[in-house]
Design a protein around this motif. Structure first.
Motif, PDB file in Angstrom:
ATOM      1  N   LYS A 269      32.924 127.919 -15.987  1.00  0.00           N
ATOM      2  CA  LYS A 269      32.717 126.612 -16.607  1.00  0.00           C
ATOM      3  C   LYS A 269      34.046 126.006 -17.029  1.00  0.00           C
ATOM      4  CE  LYS A 269      28.199 128.051 -18.291  1.00  0.00           C
ATOM      5  NZ  LYS A 269      27.469 127.364 -17.205  1.00  0.00           N
ATOM      6  N   VAL A 270      34.075 124.688 -17.025  1.00  0.00           N
ATOM      7  CA  VAL A 270      35.220 123.925 -17.526  1.00  0.00           C
ATOM      8  C   VAL A 270      34.768 123.187 -18.779  1.00  0.00           C
ATOM      9  CG1 VAL A 270      36.763 121.973 -17.076  1.00  0.00           C
ATOM     10  CG2 VAL A 270      36.328 123.678 -15.281  1.00  0.00           C
ATOM     11  N   PHE A 271      35.516 123.346 -19.850  1.00  0.00           N
ATOM     12  CA  PHE A 271      35.239 122.636 -21.098  1.00  0.00           C
ATOM     13  C   PHE A 271      36.334 121.591 -21.302  1.00  0.00           C
ATOM     14  CE2 PHE A 271      33.434 126.902 -22.784  1.00  0.00           C
ATOM     15  CZ  PHE A 271      32.249 126.696 -22.090  1.00  0.00           C
TER      16      PHE A 271
ATOM     17  N   ARG B   3      33.833 133.234 -17.774  1.00  0.00           N
ATOM     18  CA  ARG B   3      35.261 132.939 -17.579  1.00  0.00           C
ATOM     19  C   ARG B   3      35.376 131.422 -17.600  1.00  0.00           C
ATOM     20  NH1 ARG B   3      39.485 135.370 -13.176  1.00  0.00           N
ATOM     21  NH2 ARG B   3      39.142 137.163 -14.519  1.00  0.00           N
ATOM     22  N   VAL B   4      36.128 130.899 -18.553  1.00  0.00           N
ATOM     23  CA  VAL B   4      36.163 129.448 -18.741  1.00  0.00           C
ATOM     24  C   VAL B   4      37.584 128.919 -18.659  1.00  0.00           C
ATOM     25  CG1 VAL B   4      34.093 129.532 -20.188  1.00  0.00           C
ATOM     26  CG2 VAL B   4      36.343 129.575 -21.286  1.00  0.00           C
ATOM     27  N   GLY B   5      37.678 127.673 -18.223  1.00  0.00           N
ATOM     28  CA  GLY B   5      38.914 126.915 -18.275  1.00  0.00           C
ATOM     29  C   GLY B   5      38.748 125.790 -19.276  1.00  0.00           C
ATOM     30  N   VAL B   6      39.721 125.618 -20.158  1.00  0.00           N
ATOM     31  CA  VAL B   6      39.617 124.651 -21.251  1.00  0.00           C
ATOM     32  C   VAL B   6      40.709 123.600 -21.116  1.00  0.00           C
ATOM     33  CG1 VAL B   6      39.616 124.336 -23.757  1.00  0.00           C
ATOM     34  CG2 VAL B   6      38.635 126.424 -22.769  1.00  0.00           C
ATOM     35  N   LEU B   7      40.310 122.326 -21.241  1.00  0.00           N
ATOM     36  CA  LEU B   7      41.252 121.212 -21.276  1.00  0.00           C
ATOM     37  C   LEU B   7      41.160 120.549 -22.641  1.00  0.00           C
ATOM     38  CD1 LEU B   7      40.492 119.643 -17.754  1.00  0.00           C
ATOM     39  CD2 LEU B   7      42.460 121.065 -18.384  1.00  0.00           C
ATOM     40  N   VAL B   8      42.292 120.425 -23.314  1.00  0.00           N
ATOM     41  CA  VAL B   8      42.327 119.854 -24.664  1.00  0.00           C
ATOM     42  C   VAL B   8      43.049 118.508 -24.590  1.00  0.00           C
ATOM     43  CG1 VAL B   8      42.955 120.220 -27.072  1.00  0.00           C
ATOM     44  CG2 VAL B   8      42.397 122.193 -25.617  1.00  0.00           C
TER      45      VAL B   8
END
Length: 790
Positions: A238-240, A374-379
């Motif tokens: 997932k992408v947050f 397993r996640v990828g995070v964009l802030v």
């Protein structure tokens, strides 16, 4: 099933065993720290028996291509008993039956898997309910044959199988689509390609990235596209995409719409999370079936609603933003807010707020750990994370709120509330002893008797509310504040201050656990992601960002070169004017004259930024008096979304005027006014936080933690200049834009300030023509004497 699909025991049971009402009454609960401690106590008790008790037993099994994994709390080989420990507080009998049924489902699956792994013919199942207040155990047991447990396990797997097959097929198609995905535009904008490459490389390396990139280059698409491209090879589930403000979520949803439109066959499920208060249909009701119609039978209707929502998510051009999700939820008569939480499990991209990942009880972080995603995070606009992080891990209590509760409190609560009141009065008395009284004081730690009294209040109110749920009330609000205070106190340390502020005029005081450095709390969140990219136009200096956010030592950094040049933006530094608080009155006339002269020279739309609403009003009043022909509109305190929209509506391609706003507020970042909608900005402040006892304490703590000389910069200079650069970034939004930024304050010419301005700027210093000789003399004297900038 033709392809394997892995699911956690908890997720399998939540999908197949939940039934009946959504029930969020104050059922017995424990804090996370209490829960961990309770599990440890039970495990140590078992270990002391010396009979080979096994704690944290990993189990795994398969059925028809479905792999189920989990970890049981304990196994007693002598008794052939498998245990599941649940911590609670209060009256165990108040627990809803559907919660208990879920607990039994979990331990039954653990039992089936353990019997299969160890060849057991039968096993005893035990639910161990541990009371965190009394440390007593209530043990409920059932004995089952391996065959009966296996039968129940297979039934659950069959119920989950159709969804598992659907999800496996979706994941395969999603990854194939992302592997073939092309950049959604004909070409990258200048600066967008190096940004995208850095995000992709960070994802491949499994690292964090700090990306400083100028406004206007398309950072949203430039970060989403490469992270989505990395998902298949890096097995990212997932992408947050996390934002600080509502407009950021809208930009993310628009960017995802563009990406999906460029690849019509891409099955990418996108969902928006919003705050509970913005999605609640019945704010006058409590979240349980006896009160709210959307909670009644929630889990019985969830399956159909979930299927409907997934069908919409799989539509090539659809995304479940808050409006679409509400439509689905109400069609099935269930709560939109809690439906959105359920759908996170089945989504590929989640657009939400910082608090959904970084907060003390963050939904996305909790789900990630529970389901081992397993996640990828964009802030987005990550410079805001420092202050937001502080707010998440701070807590305050007002004595007036306690006093408002006391007279009307139920009789069984009054002893605990009065004890807290006495402790609080003792703190106030100690602080007012002597002449003069100390209105603000920092203490090494909260007094133990205060914390004990607060914990007692939380305990008795929890028990009271478990039996008598309440809607919004002074008691409920104070309970939430006290609960948060005690939870924040569990992790109190050098990263925070405990201070007490007295208001003698009102006879009130405020206790505050004030976080200064959120790094210890945010660091585990970065560790929980496969990759996190923090991006903004103002992430400078890097040491400051890393120190306060707790980023890993191997965090990568990119400073994207601006596609704009100095010919597009004239930057004037006005010398001879001081906007420090003590010089405000002298600054009004020069500022008004500067604004009027610039408007006469180049009529158009301008924003004017000030450090406070009072300062803003003083300048706008004088401008109206002297130059009534110049249209003026102002930001006001507590503007709602409609009022903010009206403010921005004043900036049209053909309009002319000056919009007055507060630096760091709603109009200083995150707004897009391209072309002639905005041609200039006046910034009559250095943006430094107010010089007061609180900020001085923050400065001192920074000095202690990060070394001599950094306290002032970390507490004042860097936060201030970030706001300035963000505000100035509203002017140039594209390659065709032209404009001017007027920096009004003598301190802008100092080297330590100019080093923090964008490198593509070419600021020129000029003196205010209308500044009086005395004002210039004051400014010059200040420049010599006041090296701290504040």
């Amino acid at each position: 099933m033709t392809s394997a699909y892995s699911v956690a025991v908890r997720a399998l049971c939540e999908f197949t065993a939940k039934a009946g009402d959504l029930d969020l009454r104050f059922t017995p609960s424990a804090t996370a720290i209490e829960g961990l401690a309770g599990h440890a106590i039970v495990a140590s008790r078992r270990a002391q028996r010396g009979d080979g008790y096994e704690a944290e037993v990993s189990v795994c099994g398969e059925f028809d291509g479905l792999t189920v994994r989990g970890r049981a709390d304990g196994y007693d080989a002598q008794r052939q008993r498998i245990e599941e420990v649940k911590t609670f507080r209060g009256d165990l009998d108040a627990m809803p039956a559907n919660h208990r049924a879920l607990h039994w489902a979990q331990v039954q699956v653990y039992g089936a898997l353990l019997c299969a792994q160890r060849g057991l013919a039968e096993v005893e199942l035990a639910l161990v309910y541990f009371d965190v207040a009394t440390q007593d155990e209530t043990v409920l047991t059932e004995r089952h044959s391996a065959a009966s447990l296996q039968q129940r396990f297979e039934e659950r797997c069959r119920r989950f199988r159709d969804w598992a097959m659907q999800e496996a097929a979706h994941r395969h198609a999603r990854d194939a689509g992302l592997g073939a995905l092309r950049f959604p535009h004909a070409d990258f904008r200048p600066g967008q390609r190096p940004l995208s490459e850095a995000v992709y490389k960070a994802a491949v390396a499994g690292r964090c990235l700090i990306a400083q990139a100028p406004t206007g280059i398309g950072k949203t698409v430039g970060t989403l596209f490469p992270l989505l491209k990395a998902c298949p090879a890096q097995a990212i589930d997932k992408v947050f995409f996390l934002t600080a403000k509502t407009p950021g979520r809208a930009l993310a949803l628009d960017a995802l719409s563009v990406i999906r439109a460029s690849a019509p066959t891409l099955p990418l499920r996108v969902i928006e999370l919003v705050a509970r208060e913005k999605s609640c249909e019945h704010p006058d009701k409590v979240c349980h079936g006896d009160s709210c119609p959307l909670a009644r039978g929630f889990y019985d209707r969830l399956e159909a609603a979930r299927a409907d929502a997934i069908a919409r998510l799989d539509h090539p051009e659809a995304a479940l933003d808050k409006t679409a999700l509400r439509t689905v939820a109400l069609a099935h008569q269930i709560c939109p807010y809690y439906l959105s939480q359920e759908l996170v499990r089945w989504s590929d991209v989640v657009v939400g707020d910082y608090n959904h990942w970084f907060d003390l009880n963050a939904l996305l972080h909790g789900l990630t750990l529970a389901h081992e995603w397993r996640v990828g995070v964009l802030v987005d606009e990550a410079h805001n994370l420092i202050e937001r992080g502080r707010q998440m891990y701070s807590a305050s209590l007002r004595h007036a709120d306690l006093r408002a509760v006391l007279p009307k409190a139920p009789a069984d609560l009054r002893p605990a509330l009065r004890r807290l009141d006495r402790c609080w009065l003792a703190i106030e008395d100690a602080q007012v002893d002597g002449e003069p009284a100390v209105p603000y004081r920092v203490y090494p730690n909260p007094r133990p008797d205060l914390i004990a009294a607060l914990q007692q209040v939380v305990s008795v109110v929890t028990d009271h509310l478990a039996e008598r749920p309440a809607l919004d009330s002074p008691l409920l609000r104070f309970y939430f504040d006290a609960l948060h205070f005690t939870r924040v106190h569990e992790d109190f340390g050098d990263h925070s201050l405990f201070d007490v502020t007295l208001d003698e005029a009102l006879g009130d005081s405020v206790l505050c656990l004030r976080n200064v450095v959120p790094a210890p709390f945010l660091k585990p969140r970065f560790a929980a992601s496969h990759t996190t990219t923090l991006f903004s136009a103002t992430l400078n200096p890097v040491d400051y960002v890393c120190d306060l956010l707790g980023l890993p030592a191997d965090t990568a950094y990119i400073d994207v070169e601006s596609p704009f040049d100095a010919d597009q933006l004239r930057v004037d530094v006005i010398d001879g004017v001081s906007t420090r608080y003590r010089h405000r009155a002298d600054s009004l006339s020069p500022i008004v004259d500067l604004m009027a002269a610039q408007f006469a020279d180049a009529p158009g739309n301008y924003l004017a930024f000030f450090s406070s609403f009072d300062y803003l009003r003083d300048v706008s009043t004088l401008l109206r008096e002297r130059h009534p022909s110049i249209p003026v509109w102002e930001q006001s305190r507590a503007m709602d979304e409609a009022a903010r929209a009206r403010f921005l509506a004043g900036f049209t391609p053909t309009s002319r005027g000056i919009g007055f706003a507060v630096l760091g507020g709603a109009f200083a970042e995150g707004i897009d006014l391209p072309g002639t909608r905005l041609i200039g900005a006046f910034i009559a402040t250095l943006g430094l936080p107010q010089l007061n006892p609180v900020n001085e304490q923050i400065k001192d703590r920074m000095e202690q933690m990060f070394g001599a000389g950094r306290g002032h910069d970390y507490a004042y200079l860097y936060p201030g200049l970030q706001k300035v650069v963000q505000a100035a970034g509203r002017v140039i939004r594209g390659p065709a834009d032209r404009g001017v930024v007027v920096l009004i304050d003598d301190r802008y010419r100092r080297p330590q300030v100019q080093r923090l301005l964008p490198t593509w700027w070419s600021p020129g210093v000029r003196r205010s023509a209308s500044a009086s000789a005395s004002a210039v003399a004051v400014a010059v004297a200040v420049a010599v004497a006041d090296e701290s900038l504040t």
